[in-house]
Design a protein around this motif. Structure first.
Motif, PDB file in Angstrom:
ATOM      1  N   LEU A  48       0.804  -1.243  -0.178  1.00 20.66           N
ATOM      2  CA  LEU A  48      -0.082   0.093   0.123  1.00 20.66           C
ATOM      3  C   LEU A  48       0.820   1.396   0.023  1.00 20.66           C
ATOM      4  O   LEU A  48       0.320   2.339   0.090  1.00 20.66           O
ATOM      5  CB  LEU A  48      -0.766  -0.037   1.451  1.00 20.66           C
ATOM      6  CG  LEU A  48      -1.939  -1.092   1.218  1.00 20.66           C
ATOM      7  CD1 LEU A  48      -2.596  -1.178   2.560  1.00 20.66           C
ATOM      8  CD2 LEU A  48      -3.110  -0.778   0.300  1.00 20.66           C
ATOM      9  N   GLU A  50       2.511   2.304   2.529  1.00 16.13           N
ATOM     10  CA  GLU A  50       2.356   3.045   3.827  1.00 16.13           C
ATOM     11  C   GLU A  50       3.841   3.093   4.220  1.00 16.13           C
ATOM     12  O   GLU A  50       4.022   3.919   5.339  1.00 16.13           O
ATOM     13  CB  GLU A  50       1.513   2.223   4.845  1.00 16.13           C
ATOM     14  CG  GLU A  50      -0.069   2.543   4.346  1.00 16.13           C
ATOM     15  CD  GLU A  50      -0.723   2.081   5.796  1.00 16.13           C
ATOM     16  OE1 GLU A  50      -0.987   2.926   6.482  1.00 16.13           O
ATOM     17  OE2 GLU A  50      -0.889   0.803   5.625  1.00 16.13           O
ATOM     18  N   HIS A  66       6.944   2.410  -5.015  1.00 14.75           N
ATOM     19  CA  HIS A  66       7.209   3.187  -4.008  1.00 14.75           C
ATOM     20  C   HIS A  66       7.976   4.543  -4.778  1.00 14.75           C
ATOM     21  O   HIS A  66       8.601   5.306  -4.169  1.00 14.75           O
ATOM     22  CB  HIS A  66       8.457   2.837  -3.161  1.00 14.75           C
ATOM     23  CG  HIS A  66       7.582   1.578  -2.369  1.00 14.75           C
ATOM     24  ND1 HIS A  66       7.621   0.353  -2.530  1.00 14.75           N
ATOM     25  CD2 HIS A  66       6.863   1.910  -1.050  1.00 14.75           C
ATOM     26  CE1 HIS A  66       7.077   0.000  -1.666  1.00 14.75           C
ATOM     27  NE2 HIS A  66       6.632   0.751  -0.680  1.00 14.75           N
ATOM     28  N   LYS A  67       7.878   4.662  -6.020  1.00 15.23           N
ATOM     29  CA  LYS A  67       8.517   5.609  -6.906  1.00 15.23           C
ATOM     30  C   LYS A  67       7.036   6.626  -7.476  1.00 15.23           C
ATOM     31  O   LYS A  67       7.493   7.563  -8.270  1.00 15.23           O
ATOM     32  CB  LYS A  67       9.399   5.216  -8.142  1.00 15.23           C
ATOM     33  CG  LYS A  67      10.583   4.779  -7.671  1.00 15.23           C
ATOM     34  CD  LYS A  67      11.650   5.670  -7.860  1.00 15.23           C
ATOM     35  CE  LYS A  67      13.146   5.192  -7.557  1.00 15.23           C
ATOM     36  NZ  LYS A  67      13.458   4.579  -6.387  1.00 15.23           N
ATOM     37  N   LEU A  68       6.219   6.322  -6.882  1.00 12.46           N
ATOM     38  CA  LEU A  68       4.981   7.143  -7.383  1.00 12.46           C
ATOM     39  C   LEU A  68       5.059   8.505  -6.877  1.00 12.46           C
ATOM     40  O   LEU A  68       5.216   8.631  -5.723  1.00 12.46           O
ATOM     41  CB  LEU A  68       3.694   6.254  -7.113  1.00 12.46           C
ATOM     42  CG  LEU A  68       3.494   4.880  -7.732  1.00 12.46           C
ATOM     43  CD1 LEU A  68       2.162   4.155  -7.480  1.00 12.46           C
ATOM     44  CD2 LEU A  68       3.420   5.057  -9.484  1.00 12.46           C
ATOM     45  N   SER A  69       4.332   9.441  -7.686  1.00 14.48           N
ATOM     46  CA  SER A  69       3.996  10.719  -7.156  1.00 14.48           C
ATOM     47  C   SER A  69       2.804  10.459  -6.062  1.00 14.48           C
ATOM     48  O   SER A  69       2.079   9.572  -6.515  1.00 14.48           O
ATOM     49  CB  SER A  69       3.617  11.639  -8.406  1.00 14.48           C
ATOM     50  OG  SER A  69       2.872  11.246  -8.969  1.00 14.48           O
ATOM     51  N   ASN A  70       2.537  11.718  -5.502  1.00 16.55           N
ATOM     52  CA  ASN A  70       1.479  11.726  -4.578  1.00 16.55           C
ATOM     53  C   ASN A  70       0.226  11.406  -5.543  1.00 16.55           C
ATOM     54  O   ASN A  70      -0.777  10.507  -4.893  1.00 16.55           O
ATOM     55  CB  ASN A  70       1.200  13.075  -3.961  1.00 16.55           C
ATOM     56  CG  ASN A  70       1.711  12.997  -2.491  1.00 16.55           C
ATOM     57  OD1 ASN A  70       2.028  11.819  -1.855  1.00 16.55           O
ATOM     58  ND2 ASN A  70       1.893  14.202  -1.958  1.00 16.55           N
ATOM     59  N   LEU A  73      -0.001   7.973  -6.553  1.00 14.46           N
ATOM     60  CA  LEU A  73      -0.175   6.935  -5.471  1.00 14.46           C
ATOM     61  C   LEU A  73      -1.742   6.843  -4.965  1.00 14.46           C
ATOM     62  O   LEU A  73      -2.431   5.864  -5.018  1.00 14.46           O
ATOM     63  CB  LEU A  73       0.485   7.281  -4.395  1.00 14.46           C
ATOM     64  CG  LEU A  73       0.620   6.558  -3.035  1.00 14.46           C
ATOM     65  CD1 LEU A  73       1.192   5.250  -3.386  1.00 14.46           C
ATOM     66  CD2 LEU A  73       1.403   7.277  -1.946  1.00 14.46           C
ATOM     67  N   THR A  74      -2.353   8.160  -5.205  1.00 20.68           N
ATOM     68  CA  THR A  74      -3.832   7.878  -4.926  1.00 20.68           C
ATOM     69  C   THR A  74      -4.509   7.085  -5.892  1.00 20.68           C
ATOM     70  O   THR A  74      -5.404   6.386  -5.730  1.00 20.68           O
ATOM     71  CB  THR A  74      -4.167   9.642  -4.789  1.00 20.68           C
ATOM     72  OG1 THR A  74      -3.570  10.284  -4.077  1.00 20.68           O
ATOM     73  CG2 THR A  74      -5.685   9.662  -4.770  1.00 20.68           C
ATOM     74  N   ARG A  77      -3.962   3.577  -5.300  1.00 28.51           N
ATOM     75  CA  ARG A  77      -4.614   3.021  -4.188  1.00 28.51           C
ATOM     76  C   ARG A  77      -6.165   2.762  -4.518  1.00 28.51           C
ATOM     77  O   ARG A  77      -6.959   2.114  -4.123  1.00 28.51           O
ATOM     78  CB  ARG A  77      -4.601   4.087  -2.993  1.00 28.51           C
ATOM     79  CG  ARG A  77      -3.321   3.894  -2.323  1.00 28.51           C
ATOM     80  CD  ARG A  77      -2.936   4.835  -1.212  1.00 28.51           C
ATOM     81  NE  ARG A  77      -1.712   4.661  -0.486  1.00 28.51           N
ATOM     82  CZ  ARG A  77      -1.128   5.494   0.344  1.00 28.51           C
ATOM     83  NH1 ARG A  77      -1.639   6.749   0.233  1.00 28.51           N
ATOM     84  NH2 ARG A  77      -0.073   5.287   1.004  1.00 28.51           N
ATOM     85  N   ARG A  78      -6.512   3.701  -5.455  1.00 25.49           N
ATOM     86  CA  ARG A  78      -7.989   3.465  -5.916  1.00 25.49           C
ATOM     87  C   ARG A  78      -8.149   1.976  -6.729  1.00 25.49           C
ATOM     88  O   ARG A  78      -9.570   1.531  -6.775  1.00 25.49           O
ATOM     89  CB  ARG A  78      -8.298   4.615  -6.820  1.00 25.49           C
ATOM     90  CG  ARG A  78      -8.489   5.778  -6.359  1.00 25.49           C
ATOM     91  CD  ARG A  78      -8.900   7.035  -7.212  1.00 25.49           C
ATOM     92  NE  ARG A  78      -8.989   8.284  -6.468  1.00 25.49           N
ATOM     93  CZ  ARG A  78      -9.088   9.387  -7.142  1.00 25.49           C
ATOM     94  NH1 ARG A  78      -9.152   9.504  -8.411  1.00 25.49           N
ATOM     95  NH2 ARG A  78      -9.308  10.398  -6.264  1.00 25.49           N
ATOM     96  N   ALA A 102     -16.098   5.953   0.089  1.00 30.17           N
ATOM     97  CA  ALA A 102     -15.036   5.195  -1.033  1.00 30.17           C
ATOM     98  C   ALA A 102     -15.280   5.586  -2.333  1.00 30.17           C
ATOM     99  O   ALA A 102     -14.468   5.597  -3.277  1.00 30.17           O
ATOM    100  CB  ALA A 102     -15.100   3.572  -0.639  1.00 30.17           C
ATOM    101  N   ALA A 105     -14.843   9.342  -3.292  1.00 33.37           N
ATOM    102  CA  ALA A 105     -13.279   9.607  -3.234  1.00 33.37           C
ATOM    103  C   ALA A 105     -12.761   9.280  -4.455  1.00 33.37           C
ATOM    104  O   ALA A 105     -11.834   9.989  -4.947  1.00 33.37           O
ATOM    105  CB  ALA A 105     -12.531   8.759  -2.123  1.00 33.37           C
ATOM    106  N   ILE A 106     -13.100   8.478  -5.399  1.00 34.54           N
ATOM    107  CA  ILE A 106     -12.990   8.130  -6.765  1.00 34.54           C
ATOM    108  C   ILE A 106     -13.810   8.809  -7.527  1.00 34.54           C
ATOM    109  O   ILE A 106     -14.118   8.505  -8.726  1.00 34.54           O
ATOM    110  CB  ILE A 106     -12.587   6.824  -7.016  1.00 34.54           C
ATOM    111  CG1 ILE A 106     -14.147   5.861  -6.916  1.00 34.54           C
ATOM    112  CG2 ILE A 106     -11.802   6.133  -6.203  1.00 34.54           C
ATOM    113  CD1 ILE A 106     -14.140   4.682  -7.383  1.00 34.54           C
TER     114      ILE A 106
END
Lengths: 225, 307
Positions: A48, A50, A66-70, A73-74, A77-78, A102, A105-106
């Protein structure tokens, strides 16, 4: 779908995971088992994003998570639904609103929300609890709500971290069946647990962790520790 | 979609605010105290300014003319004084006027009046009473006479005396006190406002810190930063707006009581001042409340929205 490439995770004075190489394909149901402290939760946190690995890389499809931009990443996570042992529901929102959140959010439309939420509520048998708040629900109901929230967005992957940890055998059975049903519909499920009966009930792939290392990876496994 | 998102954020912020009950109440209480302090300081400044203005008003400089000075020359000096930027007003008192004022002042003092009658002529000269815009400017006005400025030698020769030099010590001391009081008032206000803002800031930060798990869940569910931050900001706006209403209502009985009890002491009737400046004060309170609420929320939530 998910690849752990020689992943090690160290905290200040301890090593949680060491040299993990796992590959999980689309549509699989994978149970990750191990004693407390074996590294099961760390593994899900790495998926995730985290937590970041100390060494190695974790891929989702061909992307290094772990190289994704904010923003990316959002978006990532969707595609993932999460269920926790401690439910992590939004305490100020009703059952209906927790699930609707939920979707909001998307950025789903009001029409889609009004259509899908009752459907999922029915699936987890919570229709008559729609206007209740989390503190008014039993443990089993809370977990069914968490699952409903995780699947409402039709994610590619469901991560269930000790979802039955706080439940009695009857509720455990219900939750496991629900996860199996979701998997049958094509969603990849990663389930971490230290409950023998859950693993034996699922009869799917079992990865066993001990002291942060994979000691067993059985295609049609049983709980062996 | 943008409008739907805004609507969802507002509805969610409002619901969270109502459902948080006690927590929202605590924020309102703390914020109201902050606004109360800010508004009280405005009142204190107003009272201080009014007292200082009263004192300032009592300070003046009078130029006395010789007895045979002719009126056009004096009026000439008056108009040149009025053109000085430091001067706020000049009052001319003629010799006759000075005499009648004197007589009126001493109407019960038979001996003095008799002595005046025996003199047979008006011993008093005309005078110009000068008020400066600020007490510190009397010195430069006095210097204007010393150096002559734009006045001719003829004009200066009709001046008998200027009482600035006698009053200099008092004027200087008052100037120091007034400036000191203003500076001290500003510093104390600034510190008090800062303290109360920091307290509000910390309270809101603490409340949002309590929600960090929920913020984390929202992130995991895939909500973007704006959608998570939005409802907290809406709650911040509500806390600010409701607190300003509470404070504005609270000040009604407070100023009525202070108006009844303390007007003589303070120098102004605070209720009258409150009524006269109601709209401005309300805007200041509402603005401060909302700004503090929003900024605290934005800052407090920022660190929880990092990866």
């Amino acid at each position: 779908m998910i690849y752990f490439n020689n992943v090690t995770k160290k905290y200040k004075d301890s090593t949680s995971l060491e040299g993990i190489n796992i590959s999980i394909t689309q549509g699989e149901f994978v149970a990750i088992v191990g004693h407390s402290g074996a590294g099961k939760t760390t593994l899900t946190k790495l998926i995730l994003a985290e937590e970041a690995p100390t060494e190695g890389t974790v891929y989702f499809e061909s992307t290094n998570i772990h190289k994704l931009s904010n923003k990316d990443l959002t978006n990532f996570r969707r595609k993932v639904g999460v269920v926790f042992q401690d439910y992590r529901l939004l305490s100020n929102k009703t059952v209906y609103e927790n699930i609707a959140f939920a979707m909001e959010a998307i950025e789903k439309s009001e029409k889609e929300i009004a259509q899908d939420v009752p459907h999922v509520l029915e699936l987890v048998d919570m229709t008559n609890r729609a206007s209740h708040f989390p503190h008014q629900l039993s443990g089993g109901e809370k977990q069914r709500l968490a699952i409903a929230r995780a699947i409402i967005t039709q994610p590619d992957l469901i991560i269930a971290d000790e979802p039955t940890g706080n439940l009695d055998p009857i509720n455990t059975n219900e939750v496991v069946n629900l996860l199996k049903k979701i998997n049958d519909l094509g969603t990849t499920v990663i389930l971490t647990t230290h409950n023998r009966s859950v693993v034996d009930q699922v009869k799917k792939r079992v990865i066993t962790l001990e002291n942060g290392r994979v000691i067993r990876d059985d295609k049609d496994g049983k709980y062996m520790l | 979609m943008f409008l739907t998102k805004i609507k969802r954020i507002i509805v969610s912020g409002y619901r969270d605010f109502i459902r948080s009950g006690f927590t929202s109440l605590a924020s309102i209480l703390i914020m109201s105290i902050t606004l109360f302090v800010i508004t009280s300081l405005i009142f204190i400044q107003a009272a201080l300014n009014s007292s200082l203005n009263d004192i300032k008003d009592k300070v003046d400089v009078t130029v006395y003319f010789v007895q045979n000075a002719d009126e056009p020359s004096i009026l000439n000096i008056e108009s040149s004084l009025k053109s000085l930027p430091e001067v706020s007003g000049v009052t001319y008192t003629s010799a006759d006027q000075a005499l009648s004022d004197f007589k009126e002042k001493h109407s019960n003092d038979y001996l003095t009046l008799q002595a005046l009658d025996e003199l047979g002529q008006n011993p008093l000269g005309a005078s110009l009473n000068i008020k400066a815009k600020d007490p510190s400017q009397y010195e430069s006005i006095a210097k204007y006479f010393d150096s002559g400025g734009s006045l001719s030698q003829d004009s200066l020769s009709i001046i008998d005396k200027i009482d600035y030099h006698q009053n200099k010590v008092v004027i200087d001391r008052l100037t120091t006190i007034i400036n000191g009081a203003k500076k001290l008032g500003f510093v104390i206000s600034f510190i008090l406002v800062l303290i109360s803002i920091v307290i509000t800031f910390s309270t809101i930060r603490l409340i949002i810190y309590m929600s960090r798990e929920e913020i984390n869940v929202m992130k995991l569910v895939g909500a973007d930063g704006g959608y998570i931050r939005g409802p907290f900001i809406v709650s911040g706006v509500l806390v600010g707006a409701i607190s300003s209403l509470v404070t504005i209502l609270l000040f009604i009985p407070v100023t009525i009581w202070l108006g009844n009890q303390m007007t003589d002491f303070i120098g102004i009737n605070l209720f009258t001042y409150y009524k006269a400046n109601f709209l401005q004060l309300f805007i200041i309170m509402l603005g401060s409340g909302i700004i503090i609420g929003v900024i605290s929320s934005v800052f407090a939530i920022h660190r929880h929205l990092q990866k």
